[in-house]
Write a protein that holds these residues in place. Sequence first.
Motif, PDB file in Angstrom:
ATOM      1  N   GLN A  97       0.838  -1.207   0.000  1.00  0.00           N
ATOM      2  CA  GLN A  97       0.000   0.000   0.000  1.00  0.00           C
ATOM      3  C   GLN A  97       0.869   1.251   0.000  1.00  0.00           C
ATOM      4  N   LEU A  98       1.946   1.229   0.777  1.00  0.00           N
ATOM      5  CA  LEU A  98       2.871   2.364   0.813  1.00  0.00           C
ATOM      6  C   LEU A  98       3.556   2.539  -0.534  1.00  0.00           C
ATOM      7  N   LEU A  99       3.992   1.456  -1.147  1.00  0.00           N
ATOM      8  CA  LEU A  99       4.637   1.544  -2.456  1.00  0.00           C
ATOM      9  C   LEU A  99       3.701   2.128  -3.499  1.00  0.00           C
ATOM     10  N   VAL A 100       2.450   1.697  -3.488  1.00  0.00           N
ATOM     11  CA  VAL A 100       1.462   2.243  -4.435  1.00  0.00           C
ATOM     12  C   VAL A 100       1.304   3.746  -4.188  1.00  0.00           C
TER      13      VAL A 100
ATOM     14  N   ASP B 220       4.103   6.467 -19.746  1.00  0.00           N
ATOM     15  CA  ASP B 220       4.253   7.578 -20.699  1.00  0.00           C
ATOM     16  C   ASP B 220       4.950   8.795 -20.093  1.00  0.00           C
ATOM     17  N   HIS B 221       5.536   8.644 -18.921  1.00  0.00           N
ATOM     18  CA  HIS B 221       6.172   9.768 -18.232  1.00  0.00           C
ATOM     19  C   HIS B 221       7.344  10.301 -19.046  1.00  0.00           C
ATOM     20  N   GLN B 222       7.625  11.587 -18.917  1.00  0.00           N
ATOM     21  CA  GLN B 222       8.733  12.209 -19.664  1.00  0.00           C
ATOM     22  C   GLN B 222      10.098  11.744 -19.159  1.00  0.00           C
ATOM     23  N   ASN B 223      10.200  11.343 -17.899  1.00  0.00           N
ATOM     24  CA  ASN B 223      11.458  10.839 -17.339  1.00  0.00           C
ATOM     25  C   ASN B 223      11.671   9.410 -17.825  1.00  0.00           C
ATOM     26  N   LYS B 224      12.707   9.200 -18.618  1.00  0.00           N
ATOM     27  CA  LYS B 224      12.947   7.894 -19.254  1.00  0.00           C
ATOM     28  C   LYS B 224      13.219   6.789 -18.241  1.00  0.00           C
ATOM     29  N   GLU B 225      13.931   7.114 -17.175  1.00  0.00           N
ATOM     30  CA  GLU B 225      14.227   6.107 -16.147  1.00  0.00           C
ATOM     31  C   GLU B 225      12.945   5.655 -15.440  1.00  0.00           C
ATOM     32  N   LEU B 226      12.105   6.621 -15.093  1.00  0.00           N
ATOM     33  CA  LEU B 226      10.810   6.303 -14.472  1.00  0.00           C
ATOM     34  C   LEU B 226       9.952   5.499 -15.445  1.00  0.00           C
ATOM     35  N   GLN B 227       9.963   5.909 -16.682  1.00  0.00           N
ATOM     36  CA  GLN B 227       9.216   5.201 -17.727  1.00  0.00           C
ATOM     37  C   GLN B 227       9.651   3.731 -17.816  1.00  0.00           C
ATOM     38  N   ARG B 228      10.954   3.507 -17.784  1.00  0.00           N
ATOM     39  CA  ARG B 228      11.499   2.151 -17.874  1.00  0.00           C
ATOM     40  C   ARG B 228      11.067   1.288 -16.690  1.00  0.00           C
ATOM     41  N   HIS B 229      11.160   1.847 -15.484  1.00  0.00           N
ATOM     42  CA  HIS B 229      10.764   1.082 -14.293  1.00  0.00           C
ATOM     43  C   HIS B 229       9.262   0.814 -14.280  1.00  0.00           C
ATOM     44  N   ALA B 230       8.472   1.769 -14.740  1.00  0.00           N
ATOM     45  CA  ALA B 230       7.019   1.577 -14.800  1.00  0.00           C
ATOM     46  C   ALA B 230       6.675   0.471 -15.804  1.00  0.00           C
ATOM     47  N   LEU B 231       7.301   0.514 -16.964  1.00  0.00           N
ATOM     48  CA  LEU B 231       7.026  -0.501 -17.990  1.00  0.00           C
ATOM     49  C   LEU B 231       7.442  -1.891 -17.509  1.00  0.00           C
ATOM     50  N   THR B 232       8.579  -1.977 -16.845  1.00  0.00           N
ATOM     51  CA  THR B 232       9.036  -3.258 -16.307  1.00  0.00           C
ATOM     52  C   THR B 232       8.063  -3.775 -15.251  1.00  0.00           C
ATOM     53  N   ALA B 233       7.592  -2.891 -14.380  1.00  0.00           N
ATOM     54  CA  ALA B 233       6.645  -3.304 -13.334  1.00  0.00           C
ATOM     55  C   ALA B 233       5.339  -3.802 -13.949  1.00  0.00           C
ATOM     56  N   VAL B 234       4.839  -3.091 -14.943  1.00  0.00           N
ATOM     57  CA  VAL B 234       3.599  -3.515 -15.609  1.00  0.00           C
ATOM     58  C   VAL B 234       3.811  -4.867 -16.279  1.00  0.00           C
ATOM     59  N   SER B 235       4.963  -5.049 -16.900  1.00  0.00           N
ATOM     60  CA  SER B 235       5.269  -6.338 -17.530  1.00  0.00           C
ATOM     61  C   SER B 235       5.247  -7.461 -16.504  1.00  0.00           C
ATOM     62  N   LYS B 236       5.830  -7.213 -15.347  1.00  0.00           N
ATOM     63  CA  LYS B 236       5.847  -8.227 -14.287  1.00  0.00           C
ATOM     64  C   LYS B 236       4.432  -8.530 -13.800  1.00  0.00           C
ATOM     65  N   MET B 237       3.574  -7.505 -13.786  1.00  0.00           N
ATOM     66  CA  MET B 237       2.194  -7.720 -13.352  1.00  0.00           C
ATOM     67  C   MET B 237       1.406  -8.550 -14.359  1.00  0.00           C
ATOM     68  N   MET B 238       1.872  -8.586 -15.593  1.00  0.00           N
ATOM     69  CA  MET B 238       1.141  -9.293 -16.634  1.00  0.00           C
ATOM     70  C   MET B 238       1.621 -10.725 -16.842  1.00  0.00           C
ATOM     71  N   VAL B 239       2.829 -11.057 -16.381  1.00  0.00           N
ATOM     72  CA  VAL B 239       3.355 -12.410 -16.557  1.00  0.00           C
ATOM     73  C   VAL B 239       2.576 -13.377 -15.670  1.00  0.00           C
ATOM     74  N   GLN B 240       2.121 -14.462 -16.259  1.00  0.00           N
ATOM     75  CA  GLN B 240       1.320 -15.451 -15.533  1.00  0.00           C
ATOM     76  C   GLN B 240       2.187 -16.437 -14.763  1.00  0.00           C
ATOM     77  N   ASN B 241       3.262 -16.898 -15.388  1.00  0.00           N
ATOM     78  CA  ASN B 241       4.043 -17.991 -14.820  1.00  0.00           C
ATOM     79  C   ASN B 241       5.520 -17.661 -14.891  1.00  0.00           C
TER      80      ASN B 241
ATOM     81  N   ALA C 298       9.628   2.957  -6.376  1.00  0.00           N
ATOM     82  CA  ALA C 298       8.356   2.331  -5.999  1.00  0.00           C
ATOM     83  C   ALA C 298       7.872   1.396  -7.105  1.00  0.00           C
ATOM     84  N   CYS C 299       7.996   1.812  -8.352  1.00  0.00           N
ATOM     85  CA  CYS C 299       7.607   0.950  -9.473  1.00  0.00           C
ATOM     86  C   CYS C 299       8.439  -0.319  -9.489  1.00  0.00           C
ATOM     87  N   TYR C 300       9.742  -0.169  -9.307  1.00  0.00           N
ATOM     88  CA  TYR C 300      10.625  -1.336  -9.293  1.00  0.00           C
ATOM     89  C   TYR C 300      10.204  -2.302  -8.180  1.00  0.00           C
ATOM     90  N   ASP C 301       9.987  -1.757  -6.982  1.00  0.00           N
ATOM     91  CA  ASP C 301       9.642  -2.592  -5.836  1.00  0.00           C
ATOM     92  C   ASP C 301       8.281  -3.266  -6.000  1.00  0.00           C
TER      93      ASP C 301
END
Length: 82
Positions: A7-10, A56-77, A24-27
């Motif tokens: 909850q804190l990370l979110v 879609d954030h302008q900060n590329k590093e934040l964008q990368r961590h967000a995309l990686t986190a979303v990818s992890k949320m979508m992996v089933q196995n 926070a996205c990475y974690d």
Amino acid sequence: PNTPSLQLLVALTTSNDEDVQAIACYDIGEFVRHYPNGRSIARSLGAKDIVMKLVDHQNKELQRHALTAVSKMMVQNWASVH
């Protein structure tokens, strides 16, 4: 489930500090990957929708961590991902 850490990370994804948001996205991604039932817990807290907005954030590093986190949320196995 009682997950105050997640909850804190979110909540930290809305910080004014882009470094804090990126960490926070990475974690969140790591929580989802390693915690049993982590995907559904994160989804119940709205983490996927919140992090998705940062892809879609302008900060590329934040964008990368967000995309990686979303990818992890979508992996089933994770056992099938090498």
